[in-house]
Design a protein around this motif. Structure first.
Motif, PDB file in Angstrom:
ATOM      1  N   PRO A  62       0.837  -1.211   0.000  1.00  0.00           N
ATOM      2  CA  PRO A  62       0.000   0.000   0.000  1.00  0.00           C
ATOM      3  C   PRO A  62       0.866   1.253   0.000  1.00  0.00           C
ATOM      4  O   PRO A  62       2.035   1.198   0.347  1.00  0.00           O
ATOM      5  CB  PRO A  62      -0.730  -0.125   1.341  1.00  0.00           C
ATOM      6  N   MET A  63       0.239   2.382  -0.371  1.00  0.00           N
ATOM      7  CA  MET A  63       0.906   3.666  -0.181  1.00  0.00           C
ATOM      8  C   MET A  63       0.796   4.008   1.290  1.00  0.00           C
ATOM      9  O   MET A  63      -0.311   4.041   1.831  1.00  0.00           O
ATOM     10  CB  MET A  63       0.238   4.725  -1.032  1.00  0.00           C
ATOM     11  N   ALA A  64       1.937   4.207   1.939  1.00  0.00           N
ATOM     12  CA  ALA A  64       1.884   4.341   3.397  1.00  0.00           C
ATOM     13  C   ALA A  64       3.170   4.916   3.971  1.00  0.00           C
ATOM     14  O   ALA A  64       4.241   4.803   3.371  1.00  0.00           O
ATOM     15  CB  ALA A  64       1.641   2.971   4.021  1.00  0.00           C
ATOM     16  N   VAL A  65       3.010   5.521   5.147  1.00  0.00           N
ATOM     17  CA  VAL A  65       4.176   5.857   5.958  1.00  0.00           C
ATOM     18  C   VAL A  65       4.610   4.573   6.655  1.00  0.00           C
ATOM     19  O   VAL A  65       3.796   3.908   7.303  1.00  0.00           O
ATOM     20  CB  VAL A  65       3.846   6.943   6.996  1.00  0.00           C
ATOM     21  N   VAL A  66       5.873   4.221   6.494  1.00  0.00           N
ATOM     22  CA  VAL A  66       6.310   2.899   6.963  1.00  0.00           C
ATOM     23  C   VAL A  66       7.285   2.957   8.134  1.00  0.00           C
ATOM     24  O   VAL A  66       7.530   1.933   8.776  1.00  0.00           O
ATOM     25  CB  VAL A  66       6.942   2.087   5.809  1.00  0.00           C
ATOM     26  N   GLY A  67       7.855   4.123   8.417  1.00  0.00           N
ATOM     27  CA  GLY A  67       8.795   4.188   9.523  1.00  0.00           C
ATOM     28  C   GLY A  67       9.392   5.569   9.666  1.00  0.00           C
ATOM     29  O   GLY A  67       8.983   6.510   8.979  1.00  0.00           O
ATOM     30  N   THR A  68      10.347   5.667  10.570  1.00  0.00           N
ATOM     31  CA  THR A  68      10.949   6.969  10.868  1.00  0.00           C
ATOM     32  C   THR A  68      12.442   6.961  10.582  1.00  0.00           C
ATOM     33  O   THR A  68      13.103   5.913  10.579  1.00  0.00           O
ATOM     34  CB  THR A  68      10.738   7.340  12.348  1.00  0.00           C
ATOM     35  N   ALA A  69      12.933   8.175  10.361  1.00  0.00           N
ATOM     36  CA  ALA A  69      14.366   8.387  10.141  1.00  0.00           C
ATOM     37  C   ALA A  69      14.681   9.773  10.693  1.00  0.00           C
ATOM     38  O   ALA A  69      13.794  10.453  11.220  1.00  0.00           O
ATOM     39  CB  ALA A  69      14.695   8.297   8.651  1.00  0.00           C
ATOM     40  N   HIS A  70      15.934  10.171  10.600  1.00  0.00           N
ATOM     41  CA  HIS A  70      16.257  11.547  10.990  1.00  0.00           C
ATOM     42  C   HIS A  70      17.434  12.052  10.170  1.00  0.00           C
ATOM     43  O   HIS A  70      18.187  11.265   9.587  1.00  0.00           O
ATOM     44  CB  HIS A  70      16.529  11.662  12.497  1.00  0.00           C
ATOM     45  N   ILE A  71      17.542  13.377  10.127  1.00  0.00           N
ATOM     46  CA  ILE A  71      18.617  14.004   9.356  1.00  0.00           C
ATOM     47  C   ILE A  71      19.939  13.820  10.103  1.00  0.00           C
ATOM     48  O   ILE A  71      20.029  14.149  11.289  1.00  0.00           O
ATOM     49  CB  ILE A  71      18.351  15.521   9.189  1.00  0.00           C
ATOM     50  N   VAL A  72      20.944  13.312   9.400  1.00  0.00           N
ATOM     51  CA  VAL A  72      22.260  13.171  10.033  1.00  0.00           C
ATOM     52  C   VAL A  72      23.328  14.029   9.359  1.00  0.00           C
ATOM     53  O   VAL A  72      24.428  14.174   9.883  1.00  0.00           O
ATOM     54  CB  VAL A  72      22.740  11.695  10.073  1.00  0.00           C
ATOM     55  N   LYS A  73      23.015  14.584   8.182  1.00  0.00           N
ATOM     56  CA  LYS A  73      23.959  15.492   7.532  1.00  0.00           C
ATOM     57  C   LYS A  73      23.167  16.564   6.814  1.00  0.00           C
ATOM     58  O   LYS A  73      22.262  16.255   6.040  1.00  0.00           O
ATOM     59  CB  LYS A  73      24.871  14.735   6.553  1.00  0.00           C
ATOM     60  N   GLU A  74      23.509  17.808   7.081  1.00  0.00           N
ATOM     61  CA  GLU A  74      22.776  18.923   6.479  1.00  0.00           C
ATOM     62  C   GLU A  74      23.201  19.141   5.036  1.00  0.00           C
ATOM     63  O   GLU A  74      24.181  18.561   4.563  1.00  0.00           O
ATOM     64  CB  GLU A  74      22.954  20.176   7.348  1.00  0.00           C
ATOM     65  N   ALA A  75      22.481  19.988   4.342  1.00  0.00           N
ATOM     66  CA  ALA A  75      22.558  20.087   2.882  1.00  0.00           C
ATOM     67  C   ALA A  75      23.977  20.279   2.358  1.00  0.00           C
ATOM     68  O   ALA A  75      24.741  21.093   2.867  1.00  0.00           O
ATOM     69  CB  ALA A  75      21.664  21.229   2.415  1.00  0.00           C
ATOM     70  N   TYR A  76      24.273  19.531   1.325  1.00  0.00           N
ATOM     71  CA  TYR A  76      25.532  19.668   0.590  1.00  0.00           C
ATOM     72  C   TYR A  76      25.250  19.302  -0.865  1.00  0.00           C
ATOM     73  O   TYR A  76      24.164  18.808  -1.187  1.00  0.00           O
ATOM     74  CB  TYR A  76      26.635  18.799   1.201  1.00  0.00           C
ATOM     75  N   ALA A  77      26.231  19.574  -1.716  1.00  0.00           N
ATOM     76  CA  ALA A  77      25.995  19.406  -3.149  1.00  0.00           C
ATOM     77  C   ALA A  77      25.660  17.959  -3.496  1.00  0.00           C
ATOM     78  O   ALA A  77      26.300  17.024  -3.010  1.00  0.00           O
ATOM     79  CB  ALA A  77      27.234  19.850  -3.926  1.00  0.00           C
ATOM     80  N   ASP A  78      24.649  17.790  -4.333  1.00  0.00           N
ATOM     81  CA  ASP A  78      24.277  16.464  -4.840  1.00  0.00           C
ATOM     82  C   ASP A  78      25.186  16.127  -6.012  1.00  0.00           C
ATOM     83  O   ASP A  78      24.969  16.576  -7.132  1.00  0.00           O
ATOM     84  CB  ASP A  78      22.805  16.489  -5.271  1.00  0.00           C
ATOM     85  N   HIS A  79      26.196  15.324  -5.740  1.00  0.00           N
ATOM     86  CA  HIS A  79      27.206  15.042  -6.779  1.00  0.00           C
ATOM     87  C   HIS A  79      26.646  14.243  -7.937  1.00  0.00           C
ATOM     88  O   HIS A  79      27.225  14.223  -9.017  1.00  0.00           O
ATOM     89  CB  HIS A  79      28.411  14.315  -6.165  1.00  0.00           C
ATOM     90  N   THR A  80      25.489  13.594  -7.744  1.00  0.00           N
ATOM     91  CA  THR A  80      24.914  12.848  -8.869  1.00  0.00           C
ATOM     92  C   THR A  80      24.396  13.798  -9.952  1.00  0.00           C
ATOM     93  O   THR A  80      24.179  13.384 -11.084  1.00  0.00           O
ATOM     94  CB  THR A  80      23.765  11.926  -8.420  1.00  0.00           C
ATOM     95  N   SER A  81      24.221  15.084  -9.594  1.00  0.00           N
ATOM     96  CA  SER A  81      23.647  16.017 -10.573  1.00  0.00           C
ATOM     97  C   SER A  81      24.603  16.317 -11.724  1.00  0.00           C
ATOM     98  O   SER A  81      24.174  16.728 -12.793  1.00  0.00           O
ATOM     99  CB  SER A  81      23.219  17.309  -9.881  1.00  0.00           C
TER     100      SER A  81
END
Length: 160
Positions: A62-81
């Motif tokens: 189903p479409m659903a919220v499945v669990g929790t996480a948290h931010i461990v590193k703040e924004a930096y360049a997305d090298h895949t771009s």
DNA sequence: GCCAACGTTGGC
DNA sequence: GCCAACGTTGGC
């Protein structure tokens, strides 16, 4: 110490699931591939280490919220771009002037039961969530502390 | 598989 | 700067 904020991250489990996150080394992953300016700005300006993240499976059964996480590193360049082989390669972005940013998240706990989209839609406490706004396609979006508390509480209670 | 909603692109 | 065409998201 700034107040903890809360977010909802969408992912198609066929592409990247909550299980995939928990299977990562240290349960931590780069949230790459976001190519929307509004989402980029929230990651860049508003997400802080420790912020809570609800992990939502879109285009799923189903479409659903499945669990929790948290931010461990703040924004930096997305090298895949600027990687021509990457799925979300953007020729306008480069290491000297990165257009796109990402954060790292660490998976915490899988809910005892998934909180489905239909359930969210009928919950009177969750009517303001962007998730259920028609046509709101933001892949990362802010939620309130009350919404976080409500969904986490439901998710951890098999009898709810 | 369909298609509504919406963001982006590019011609003018 | 407008806006039609196009591409994508994501629920249904």
């Amino acid at each position: 110490m700034a107040e903890r904020k809360y977010w909802l991250f969408k992912s198609e489990p066929s592409t990247y699931s909550f299980t995939d996150l928990l299977n990562e080394e240290d349960q931590t992953a780069e949230w790459d591939g976001v190519r929307n300016y509004q989402a980029r700005n929230m990651m860049r300006d508003d997400m802080k280490i420790g912020d809570g993240v609800l992990f939502y499976h879109s285009n799923a059964k189903p479409m659903a919220v499945v669990g929790t996480a948290h931010i461990v590193k703040e924004a930096y360049a997305d090298h895949t771009s600027w990687d021509p082989k990457a799925k979300y390669y953007d020729p306008k972005s480069n290491p000297d002037s990165p257009t796109w940013m990402m954060v790292d998240i660490k998976g915490d706990e899988r809910f005892a039961r998934e909180i489905t989209l239909p359930e969210i839609k009928v919950n009177p406490n969750l009517q303001n969530m962007l998730l259920i706004r028609r046509g709101m396609r933001l892949s990362v979006q802010p939620i309130t502390k009350d919404e976080w508390d409500e969904i986490v509480s439901l998710g951890n209670d098999v009898d709810s």
